[in-house]
Design a protein around this motif. Structure first.
Motif, PDB file in Angstrom:
ATOM      1  N   SER A 168      35.197  20.251 -13.170  1.00 44.34           N
ATOM      2  CA  SER A 168      34.314  19.548 -12.245  1.00 44.34           C
ATOM      3  C   SER A 168      34.550  20.077 -10.838  1.00 44.34           C
ATOM      4  O   SER A 168      35.652  20.479 -10.487  1.00 44.34           O
ATOM      5  N   SER A 169      33.514  20.095 -10.030  1.00 41.20           N
ATOM      6  CA  SER A 169      33.625  20.634  -8.683  1.00 41.20           C
ATOM      7  C   SER A 169      33.724  19.514  -7.661  1.00 41.20           C
ATOM      8  O   SER A 169      33.308  18.384  -7.903  1.00 41.20           O
ATOM      9  N   GLN A 170      34.272  19.842  -6.511  1.00 42.44           N
ATOM     10  CA  GLN A 170      34.439  18.863  -5.444  1.00 42.44           C
ATOM     11  C   GLN A 170      34.181  19.529  -4.100  1.00 42.44           C
ATOM     12  O   GLN A 170      34.704  20.608  -3.807  1.00 42.44           O
ATOM     13  N   LEU A 171      33.347  18.884  -3.276  1.00 42.90           N
ATOM     14  CA  LEU A 171      33.049  19.393  -1.950  1.00 42.90           C
ATOM     15  C   LEU A 171      34.230  19.101  -1.021  1.00 42.90           C
ATOM     16  O   LEU A 171      34.638  17.960  -0.852  1.00 42.90           O
ATOM     17  N   SER A 384      18.222  24.985  -6.783  1.00 46.86           N
ATOM     18  CA  SER A 384      19.307  24.457  -5.946  1.00 46.86           C
ATOM     19  C   SER A 384      20.604  24.311  -6.737  1.00 46.86           C
ATOM     20  O   SER A 384      21.267  23.274  -6.696  1.00 46.86           O
ATOM     21  N   SER A 385      20.961  25.369  -7.448  1.00 50.39           N
ATOM     22  CA  SER A 385      22.155  25.298  -8.287  1.00 50.39           C
ATOM     23  C   SER A 385      22.994  26.562  -8.158  1.00 50.39           C
ATOM     24  O   SER A 385      22.489  27.625  -7.787  1.00 50.39           O
ATOM     25  N   VAL A 386      24.282  26.403  -8.442  1.00 50.86           N
ATOM     26  CA  VAL A 386      25.196  27.537  -8.559  1.00 50.86           C
ATOM     27  C   VAL A 386      25.752  27.476  -9.979  1.00 50.86           C
ATOM     28  O   VAL A 386      26.595  26.631 -10.293  1.00 50.86           O
ATOM     29  N   VAL A 387      25.270  28.334 -10.836  1.00 51.58           N
ATOM     30  CA  VAL A 387      25.604  28.282 -12.260  1.00 51.58           C
ATOM     31  C   VAL A 387      26.860  29.100 -12.527  1.00 51.58           C
ATOM     32  O   VAL A 387      26.961  30.254 -12.121  1.00 51.58           O
ATOM     33  N   MET A 388      27.819  28.468 -13.175  1.00 48.87           N
ATOM     34  CA  MET A 388      29.047  29.145 -13.571  1.00 48.87           C
ATOM     35  C   MET A 388      28.980  29.489 -15.045  1.00 48.87           C
ATOM     36  O   MET A 388      28.749  28.616 -15.890  1.00 48.87           O
ATOM     37  N   CYS A 399      27.296  25.858 -16.548  1.00 51.19           N
ATOM     38  CA  CYS A 399      27.257  24.567 -15.881  1.00 51.19           C
ATOM     39  C   CYS A 399      26.973  24.779 -14.406  1.00 51.19           C
ATOM     40  O   CYS A 399      27.201  25.868 -13.864  1.00 51.19           O
ATOM     41  N   ASP A 400      26.442  23.742 -13.759  1.00 54.62           N
ATOM     42  CA  ASP A 400      26.083  23.804 -12.351  1.00 54.62           C
ATOM     43  C   ASP A 400      27.258  23.320 -11.504  1.00 54.62           C
ATOM     44  O   ASP A 400      27.567  22.138 -11.479  1.00 54.62           O
ATOM     45  N   ILE A 401      27.911  24.250 -10.811  1.00 50.19           N
ATOM     46  CA  ILE A 401      29.052  23.901  -9.968  1.00 50.19           C
ATOM     47  C   ILE A 401      28.583  23.171  -8.709  1.00 50.19           C
ATOM     48  O   ILE A 401      29.252  22.275  -8.193  1.00 50.19           O
ATOM     49  N   ALA A 402      27.422  23.561  -8.185  1.00 49.15           N
ATOM     50  CA  ALA A 402      26.907  22.920  -6.962  1.00 49.15           C
ATOM     51  C   ALA A 402      26.633  21.446  -7.204  1.00 49.15           C
ATOM     52  O   ALA A 402      26.944  20.589  -6.378  1.00 49.15           O
ATOM     53  N   ASN A 403      26.007  21.131  -8.369  1.00 47.84           N
ATOM     54  CA  ASN A 403      25.839  19.743  -8.813  1.00 47.84           C
ATOM     55  C   ASN A 403      25.271  18.839  -7.727  1.00 47.84           C
ATOM     56  O   ASN A 403      25.800  17.768  -7.424  1.00 47.84           O
ATOM     57  N   GLY A 404      24.183  19.284  -7.095  1.00 50.57           N
ATOM     58  CA  GLY A 404      23.529  18.474  -6.081  1.00 50.57           C
ATOM     59  C   GLY A 404      24.158  18.530  -4.705  1.00 50.57           C
ATOM     60  O   GLY A 404      23.702  17.843  -3.792  1.00 50.57           O
ATOM     61  N   LYS A 405      25.212  19.335  -4.528  1.00 56.24           N
ATOM     62  CA  LYS A 405      25.889  19.390  -3.224  1.00 56.24           C
ATOM     63  C   LYS A 405      25.158  20.298  -2.239  1.00 56.24           C
ATOM     64  O   LYS A 405      25.267  20.133  -1.032  1.00 56.24           O
TER      65      LYS A 405
END
Length: 435
Positions: A168-171, A384-388, A399-405
């Motif tokens: 999971s990603s975190q800003l 609007s995604s960053v796909v890993m 999966c989308d690392i950006a996840n709406g960020k």
């Protein structure tokens, strides 16, 4: 003998622990399987509900159109019927009056005929006849092709199979990349990070014709902002050392080497034969560069001299390569804006695989970066995604690392700790993300 028994019992205990762990892992796998089945049924139910709602909306639209036609046709017909009834009544009256005038004529002499004709016209109101109404027309043009095209492009929902161990990603932080003296909105094409404890986030601002630097220390940035103005817009970036980067300038067909720490300045410039955009440093001291103008991926030496064309035998593999990065295994990841994916090629130019898979095709692929763990990050600025994804050819999981960020990502880079730096083209921020 006792020592032998103790050793045997010790080994038995170790094996027993391994078997017990294996049993627990198997039981956990069974539980995950049951949860997977429940998720599958839930997803199927939700999809059915979604399409049922669409069918209901389409049914309502159908009934609405039919009701509209019925109401409008009924109104037109009522008006037409009223006119016809009035005209028939008036025709009967005229016929009756005409017969009375004819009888009067027969009783009088012929000298009054002219006068009687004028009387006929006036009595029958022939000069006041209303024009017949035009019949209503219903346009029955079919929109089947438009509807088919709409349904084909309709993204009701998308389904992906994602591994349960995807991080999971975190800003962590975000910083404005718009400088006070920028003459226009930013257009960040590439981003890279150099340095150790004192690190610098470098970006190419194509619109403002600048290379920008955000300097930080530890976990915070920026403590300082620097810029280097150029005659034309810089595009690609790659790290040369902890103190130096190389940037492509397509319009001038050159690569500039920029000193970063302390005072930003151009250390030297080399000319190239093509308008190269993306660039990546290789371990042997050469560059891999890509050209969108005349689609190709080449190898250059540090003096900008051409050494090898990786797309010579596989020219059909590229349509518009704009960004590139070196994978953990030493291959090249090339983002193609036309094919909307990243192509993994080896140093001989052989196409190994494309990422994401065809089933997971993106809406765009404007930038790419790779980490040391075998992950490939692809920027899709439309979704609007960053796909890993994994570099592994057999893996299609993403999966989308950006996840709406991030709203409109344009470029991506990583530091030595594996943190992501993603630029946002709408809000003009650079986001630091952990994963």
């Amino acid at each position: 003998m006792a020592a032998g028994r103790d050793t045997a019992y010790g080994e038995y205990t170790t094996l027993q622990l391994q078997l017990d762990k294996r049993t627990r892992d198997t039981e956990l796998l069974i539980q995950k399987r049951q949860a997977f089945l429940k998720t599958k049924e839930k997803v199927k139910t939700n999809i059915s509900k979604t399409f049922q709602n669409i069918r209901e909306v389409l049914d309502l639209k159908e009934q609405s159109l039919i009701s509209h036609i019925e109401r409008r046709a009924q109104s037109e017909l009522e008006a037409l019927d009223a006119f016809i009834a009035s005209e028939q009544h008036e025709a009967a009256r005229r016929e009756e009056r005409f017969q009375d005038l004819v009888n009067d004529l027969q009783r009088n002499d012929a000298s009054s005929v002219a006068c009687d004709i004028e009387k006929f016209t006036k009595e029958l109101r022939l000069n006041d006849l209303k024009p017949l109404p035009k019949l209503p027309f219903i346009d029955a043009k079919s929109h089947d092709e438009d509807v088919t095209d709409c349904v084909t492009k309709l993204r009701v929902c998308s389904v992906r199979f994602v591994e349960d161990n995807v991080p999971s990603s975190q800003l962590v932080n975000k910083v404005l990349v718009l400088f006070d003296d920028d003459p226009r909105d930013c257009n960040i094409k590439d981003i890279t990070v150099v340095g150790g404890e004192m690190y610098v986030v470098i970006m190419t601002d194509f619109a403002n014709r600048r290379v920008k630097a955000l300097c930080g220390e530890g976990g915070d940035f920026p403590q300082r902002k620097d810029k280097l103005d150029m005659k034309h817009g810089p595009w690609g970036l790659t790290k040369i050392s902890d103190f130096e980067v190389a940037a492509t300038v397509p319009e001038e067909k050159k690569i500039v080497f920029i000193r970063i720490i302390d005072d930003m300045h151009v250390r030297r410039t080399v000319k190239t034969k093509k308008k190269y955009c993306g660039i990546a440093s290789l371990e042997d001291g050469t560059f891999a560069v890509c050209c969108e103008d005349s689609p190709s991926v080449d190898i250059l030496n540090m003096d900008g001299q051409w050494m090898k064309d990786l797309s010579k035998c596989y020219s059909s593999s590229f349509k518009a390569p704009t960004s590139m990065s070196v994978t953990s295994s030493g291959n090249l990841a090339v983002a193609d804006a036309v094919f909307k994916c990243v192509m993994i090629i080896n140093r001989d130019g052989e196409l190994l695989t494309t990422k994401p898979s065809t089933a997971d095709r993106l809406k765009s692929a404007v930038a790419v970066s790779c980490d040391a763990s075998g992950h490939v990050f692809v920027v899709d600025n439309v979704e609007s995604s960053v796909v890993m994804v994994s570099e592994d050819q057999s893996s299609a999981v993403s999966c989308d690392i950006a996840n709406g960020k991030v709203d409109t990502p344009t470029a991506i880079g990583l530091d030595s700790r594996g943190h992501l730096y993603v630029t946002d083209g709408k809000f003009l921020n650079v986001f630091k993300i952990t994963y």
